[in-house]
Design a protein around this motif. Sequence first.
Motif, PDB file in Angstrom:
ATOM      1  N   UNK A   1       0.911  -1.114  -0.103  1.00  0.00           N
ATOM      2  CA  UNK A   1      -0.477  -0.257   0.322  1.00  0.00           C
ATOM      3  C   UNK A   1       0.686   1.385  -0.220  1.00  0.00           C
ATOM      4  N   UNK A   2       2.382   1.104   0.767  1.00  0.00           N
ATOM      5  CA  UNK A   2       2.877   2.367   0.710  1.00  0.00           C
ATOM      6  C   UNK A   2       3.851   2.354  -0.886  1.00  0.00           C
ATOM      7  N   UNK A   3       4.147   1.841  -1.061  1.00  0.00           N
ATOM      8  CA  UNK A   3       5.102   1.511  -2.601  1.00  0.00           C
ATOM      9  C   UNK A   3       4.580   1.282  -3.538  1.00  0.00           C
ATOM     10  N   UNK A   4       3.651  -0.100  -3.119  1.00  0.00           N
ATOM     11  CA  UNK A   4       3.031  -0.805  -4.544  1.00  0.00           C
ATOM     12  C   UNK A   4       4.612  -2.189  -4.784  1.00  0.00           C
ATOM     13  N   UNK A   5       4.988  -2.209  -3.583  1.00  0.00           N
ATOM     14  CA  UNK A   5       6.085  -3.829  -3.383  1.00  0.00           C
ATOM     15  C   UNK A   5       6.285  -4.418  -1.852  1.00  0.00           C
ATOM     16  N   UNK A   6       6.342  -5.781  -1.954  1.00  0.00           N
ATOM     17  CA  UNK A   6       6.596  -6.122  -0.360  1.00  0.00           C
ATOM     18  C   UNK A   6       7.996  -6.318  -0.365  1.00  0.00           C
ATOM     19  N   UNK A   7       9.312  -6.091   0.722  1.00  0.00           N
ATOM     20  CA  UNK A   7      10.289  -6.223   1.293  1.00  0.00           C
ATOM     21  C   UNK A   7      10.752  -4.809   0.821  1.00  0.00           C
ATOM     22  N   UNK A   8      10.068  -4.002   0.742  1.00  0.00           N
ATOM     23  CA  UNK A   8      11.319  -2.718   0.025  1.00  0.00           C
ATOM     24  C   UNK A   8      11.886  -1.455   0.999  1.00  0.00           C
ATOM     25  N   UNK A   9      11.813  -0.383   0.777  1.00  0.00           N
ATOM     26  CA  UNK A   9      12.222   0.635   1.601  1.00  0.00           C
ATOM     27  C   UNK A   9      11.314   0.925   3.189  1.00  0.00           C
ATOM     28  N   UNK A  10      10.333   0.561   2.134  1.00  0.00           N
ATOM     29  CA  UNK A  10       9.380   1.255   3.814  1.00  0.00           C
ATOM     30  C   UNK A  10       8.996  -0.016   4.540  1.00  0.00           C
ATOM     31  N   UNK A  11       9.663  -1.115   4.511  1.00  0.00           N
ATOM     32  CA  UNK A  11       9.457  -2.959   5.175  1.00  0.00           C
ATOM     33  C   UNK A  11      11.575  -2.103   6.012  1.00  0.00           C
ATOM     34  N   UNK A  12      12.408  -1.870   5.278  1.00  0.00           N
ATOM     35  CA  UNK A  12      12.974  -1.940   6.026  1.00  0.00           C
ATOM     36  C   UNK A  12      13.220  -0.584   6.833  1.00  0.00           C
ATOM     37  N   UNK A  13      12.668   0.516   6.475  1.00  0.00           N
ATOM     38  CA  UNK A  13      12.702   1.660   7.721  1.00  0.00           C
ATOM     39  C   UNK A  13      12.081   1.207   8.624  1.00  0.00           C
ATOM     40  N   UNK A  14      10.918   0.359   8.328  1.00  0.00           N
ATOM     41  CA  UNK A  14      10.664  -0.308   9.964  1.00  0.00           C
ATOM     42  C   UNK A  14      11.022  -0.744  10.666  1.00  0.00           C
ATOM     43  N   UNK A  15      11.840  -2.033  10.384  1.00  0.00           N
ATOM     44  CA  UNK A  15      12.483  -2.634  11.010  1.00  0.00           C
ATOM     45  C   UNK A  15      13.727  -1.502  12.218  1.00  0.00           C
ATOM     46  N   UNK A  16      14.046  -0.446  11.226  1.00  0.00           N
ATOM     47  CA  UNK A  16      15.187   0.200  11.930  1.00  0.00           C
ATOM     48  C   UNK A  16      14.215   1.104  13.672  1.00  0.00           C
ATOM     49  N   UNK A  17      13.252   0.772  12.638  1.00  0.00           N
ATOM     50  CA  UNK A  17      12.364   1.663  14.040  1.00  0.00           C
ATOM     51  C   UNK A  17      12.897   0.522  15.161  1.00  0.00           C
ATOM     52  N   UNK A  18      12.377  -0.573  15.193  1.00  0.00           N
ATOM     53  CA  UNK A  18      12.455  -1.516  14.989  1.00  0.00           C
ATOM     54  C   UNK A  18      13.569  -1.445  16.591  1.00  0.00           C
ATOM     55  N   UNK A  19      14.030  -1.877  16.182  1.00  0.00           N
ATOM     56  CA  UNK A  19      16.033  -1.830  16.099  1.00  0.00           C
ATOM     57  C   UNK A  19      15.903  -0.850  17.161  1.00  0.00           C
ATOM     58  N   UNK A  20      15.785   0.401  17.142  1.00  0.00           N
ATOM     59  CA  UNK A  20      16.457   2.126  17.925  1.00  0.00           C
ATOM     60  C   UNK A  20      15.100   1.784  18.628  1.00  0.00           C
ATOM     61  N   UNK A  21      14.051   1.170  18.786  1.00  0.00           N
ATOM     62  CA  UNK A  21      13.307   0.925  20.199  1.00  0.00           C
ATOM     63  C   UNK A  21      13.652  -0.388  20.888  1.00  0.00           C
ATOM     64  N   UNK A  22      14.169  -1.407  20.471  1.00  0.00           N
ATOM     65  CA  UNK A  22      14.616  -2.480  21.324  1.00  0.00           C
ATOM     66  C   UNK A  22      14.172  -3.599  21.770  1.00  0.00           C
ATOM     67  N   UNK A  23      13.187  -3.566  19.799  1.00  0.00           N
ATOM     68  CA  UNK A  23      12.276  -4.931  19.684  1.00  0.00           C
ATOM     69  C   UNK A  23      12.536  -5.332  18.420  1.00  0.00           C
TER      70      UNK A  23
ATOM     71  N   UNK B   1       6.888 -15.954  11.049  1.00  0.00           N
ATOM     72  CA  UNK B   1       8.199 -15.522  10.220  1.00  0.00           C
ATOM     73  C   UNK B   1       7.223 -15.160   9.148  1.00  0.00           C
ATOM     74  N   UNK B   2       7.131 -13.035   9.056  1.00  0.00           N
ATOM     75  CA  UNK B   2       6.997 -12.782   8.124  1.00  0.00           C
ATOM     76  C   UNK B   2       7.712 -11.441   8.014  1.00  0.00           C
ATOM     77  N   UNK B   3       7.521 -10.437   7.271  1.00  0.00           N
ATOM     78  CA  UNK B   3       7.932  -9.177   6.874  1.00  0.00           C
ATOM     79  C   UNK B   3       7.690  -8.246   8.019  1.00  0.00           C
ATOM     80  N   UNK B   4       8.868  -6.837   7.964  1.00  0.00           N
ATOM     81  CA  UNK B   4       8.796  -6.147   8.792  1.00  0.00           C
ATOM     82  C   UNK B   4       7.655  -5.090   9.036  1.00  0.00           C
ATOM     83  N   UNK B   5       6.849  -5.133   7.984  1.00  0.00           N
ATOM     84  CA  UNK B   5       5.829  -4.041   8.101  1.00  0.00           C
ATOM     85  C   UNK B   5       4.434  -5.595   8.176  1.00  0.00           C
ATOM     86  N   UNK B   6       4.573  -6.128   8.296  1.00  0.00           N
ATOM     87  CA  UNK B   6       3.352  -7.044   7.936  1.00  0.00           C
ATOM     88  C   UNK B   6       2.446  -5.867   9.422  1.00  0.00           C
TER      89      UNK B   6
END
Length: 226
Positions: A115-137, A144-149
């Motif tokens: 919905x965000x960029x017309x692709x799965x596993x792209x930039x948005x998912x990586x940005x979300x993963x970075x947010x999770x890591x920054x917050x310590x989760x 077993x799924x991608x960070x944008x679930x």
Amino acid sequence: MNPLAATVAAARPTAEGGHLLDQADLLYCLARAFMPPPEGWSVCDWAQPLQADLDEIGPMLGLDVSGAQAALEAECQRWAAAARLADESADSWLVEYARLFLTPPVVVSLNTGLYLEGAVGGTAAQMMRSCYETAGVAPDEGFHDLPDHVAIQIEFLARLIERGARGDKDGAAMATEFAAEFVHAWAGSLEQACAAAVGRHPAAAVYAALARLLRRALNDPSLQQR
């Protein structure tokens, strides 16, 4: 199963954090609702504890949950009528969930990069993963799924809001930023996708109502513009 595993201990809640804790509880419920249900459960088995939680939390937040409750009740009645007739449409809720979200070609995507960029596993998912890591989760090892679930993002917001209720100003600020950057940008599209699927998959009405409830719980600005 929770999709996230916390690595930071929570502090004691502040005196004024009750409303935020209730909001976090609602988000935890919605995160679980977008996870695969237990195998063999009917929609009625699945809906009963969710309905009880909504009945309890909704009034605490001053939030009208009647739309979600009505959708859950309607689907339970549809399933019960089919079960009485031994109809093939009386499938388990996991089967209904899989038809919508898992079985190719997927009817409705729970990976929100689509919905965000017309692709799965792209930039948005990586940005979300970075947010999770920054917050310590981090995503639970059993998830077993991608960070944008959808479920990961909703639970992440719940954790941040809970931290804010316990006096963590950084957590509260991150929750606001994450919702604005990501969730508000895809929640309306998810609701629309579920609503569009109702004609072929009546169970989608439940998830359309839950997506609408999520938007209202987070004060989606696009709802206020209507």
